[in-house]
Design a protein around this motif. Structure first.
Motif, mmCIF file in Angstrom:
data_model
loop_
_atom_site.group_PDB
_atom_site.id
_atom_site.type_symbol
_atom_site.label_atom_id
_atom_site.label_comp_id
_atom_site.label_asym_id
_atom_site.label_seq_id
_atom_site.Cartn_x
_atom_site.Cartn_y
_atom_site.Cartn_z
ATOM 1 N N LEU A 23 0.827 -1.204 0.000
ATOM 2 C CA LEU A 23 0.000 0.000 0.000
ATOM 3 C C LEU A 23 0.861 1.253 0.000
ATOM 4 C CD1 LEU A 23 -2.854 1.148 0.096
ATOM 5 C CD2 LEU A 23 -2.734 1.030 2.598
ATOM 6 N N VAL A 24 1.940 1.249 0.783
ATOM 7 C CA VAL A 24 2.857 2.389 0.805
ATOM 8 C C VAL A 24 3.433 2.643 -0.588
ATOM 9 C CG1 VAL A 24 5.086 3.221 1.674
ATOM 10 C CG2 VAL A 24 3.464 2.148 3.243
ATOM 11 N N ILE A 25 3.808 1.584 -1.277
ATOM 12 C CA ILE A 25 4.385 1.734 -2.619
ATOM 13 C C ILE A 25 3.354 2.283 -3.595
ATOM 14 C CG2 ILE A 25 5.269 0.442 -4.608
ATOM 15 C CD1 ILE A 25 6.767 -1.346 -2.599
ATOM 16 N N ARG A 139 4.667 -11.561 -2.759
ATOM 17 C CA ARG A 139 3.549 -10.892 -2.093
ATOM 18 C C ARG A 139 3.299 -9.511 -2.683
ATOM 19 N NH1 ARG A 139 5.666 -13.609 2.535
ATOM 20 N NH2 ARG A 139 6.990 -11.843 3.082
ATOM 21 N N LEU A 140 4.367 -8.763 -2.947
ATOM 22 C CA LEU A 140 4.201 -7.438 -3.541
ATOM 23 C C LEU A 140 3.595 -7.540 -4.937
ATOM 24 C CD1 LEU A 140 7.517 -5.657 -2.467
ATOM 25 C CD2 LEU A 140 5.191 -5.067 -1.753
ATOM 26 N N LYS A 145 -1.165 -6.871 -8.485
ATOM 27 C CA LYS A 145 -2.079 -7.483 -9.442
ATOM 28 C C LYS A 145 -3.521 -7.394 -8.938
ATOM 29 C CE LYS A 145 -3.065 -10.171 -13.026
ATOM 30 N NZ LYS A 145 -2.864 -9.764 -14.432
ATOM 31 N N LYS A 146 -3.704 -7.630 -7.646
ATOM 32 C CA LYS A 146 -5.036 -7.609 -7.059
ATOM 33 C C LYS A 146 -5.599 -6.199 -6.997
ATOM 34 C CE LYS A 146 -7.580 -8.997 -2.899
ATOM 35 N NZ LYS A 146 -7.476 -9.648 -1.564
ATOM 36 N N ASP A 151 0.260 -6.502 -14.462
ATOM 37 C CA ASP A 151 1.199 -7.628 -14.411
ATOM 38 C C ASP A 151 2.618 -7.073 -14.415
ATOM 39 O OD1 ASP A 151 2.467 -10.053 -14.523
ATOM 40 O OD2 ASP A 151 1.905 -10.506 -16.596
ATOM 41 N N VAL A 152 3.193 -6.941 -13.249
ATOM 42 C CA VAL A 152 4.547 -6.396 -13.130
ATOM 43 C C VAL A 152 5.468 -7.453 -12.526
ATOM 44 C CG1 VAL A 152 3.621 -4.077 -12.795
ATOM 45 C CG2 VAL A 152 4.253 -5.449 -10.797
ATOM 46 N N ALA A 153 6.749 -7.293 -12.764
ATOM 47 C CA ALA A 153 7.754 -8.096 -12.084
ATOM 48 C C ALA A 153 8.260 -7.301 -10.885
ATOM 49 C CB ALA A 153 8.906 -8.430 -13.024
#
Length: 257
Positions: A23-25, A139-140, A145-146, A151-153
């Protein structure tokens, strides 16, 4: 030709233990005017991951063993820090000039088991590597994604020294969604010759590129790498970058001195 962009993401304030780092990110990306795109690579400094996961150790609560005390005396180090180094180590590789080179429980060969005291608001404390950096990265990635459907790495980074070169560089210590090595073995070079040993540690190169934008004291523990066409991996692991002990020339040299 590829055009690769590295976008720094400033985070306001320090990351407190048990913070919701995902969430912070996302909030920091929004505050910096950065919108995620599919195929982006989110690079996150290990230290904020460790802080969020409560890996800050109060040195007042660390009780050095006799072994730690003896090593600390010889190496002129704080015995409590030496105890943490030993606790985080699977094996001691070498000790010299006040530095303990270990293999951590993760399989990293690095100085002082990754135990660090920099960039901590608290005195008399030290920070450890995440227990499972790959799981932290997963997890990040899953959270993003959620929450945003992107779709990131994810690449989690730390600063390591190198046995044969001066200076430190950022390397990957955890990955998700990206294959950390690009294999060119069997492919042909520009003159048609078959490549036999070339494998590029792309996760480490991404980590180093991102560090140029992140720095060490600018409050920028996150960067976005955009434009690099990486090979996706559903169950990526940083272990792919760890050289087997039997092929590790550095450790072989140390053990035969």
């Amino acid at each position: 030709m590829l055009s690769i962009t590295v976008i720094p993401v400033k985070v306001n304030g320090d990351i407190a233990p048990k913070s919701d780092l995902g969430l912070v990110i996302l909030e920091s990306l929004y505050a910096n005017g950065v919108a995620l795109q599919d195929g982006d690579i989110l690079v996150v400094a290990q230290k904020v991951v460790s802080k969020a996961e409560g890996r800050i150790m109060d040195l007042a609560k660390v009780k050095p063993s006799r072994r730690a005390a003896l090593l600390a005396r010889d190496l002129q180090k704080d015995p409590r820090i030496v105890q943490l180094i030993l606790d985080e180590a699977r094996e001691i590789v070498m000790m010299k000039n006040g530095i303990i080179i270990t293999e951590t429980r993760h399989g990293f060969v690095c100085a002082n088991s990754g135990v660090d005291q920099s960039n901590l608001a608290r005195d008399n404390a030290a920070i450890l590597l995440p227990v499972d950096p790959d799981a932290s990265a997963r997890r990040l990635r899953s959270f993003i994604k959620k929450q945003q459907g992107r779709d990131v790495a994810v690449v989690i980074t730390d600063t390591f020294g190198r046995p044969f070169r001066e200076g430190q560089t950022n390397v990957a210590v955890g990955v998700a969604g990206i294959k950390p090595i690009k294999n060119y073995i069997g492919k042909k070079d520009m003159f048609g010759k078959k490549l036999r040993v070339t494998e590029i540690a792309v996760a480490d190169e991404i980590a180093s590129a991102a560090e140029l934008a992140m720095g060490k004291s600018a409050g920028i523990p996150v960067a976005l790498v955009r434009g690099y066409e990486f090979e996706r991996a559903g169950r990526a692991s940083i272990k792919d970058l760890s050289r087997p002990k039997k092929r590790d020339i550095f450790r072989h040299t140390c053990n035969n001195r």
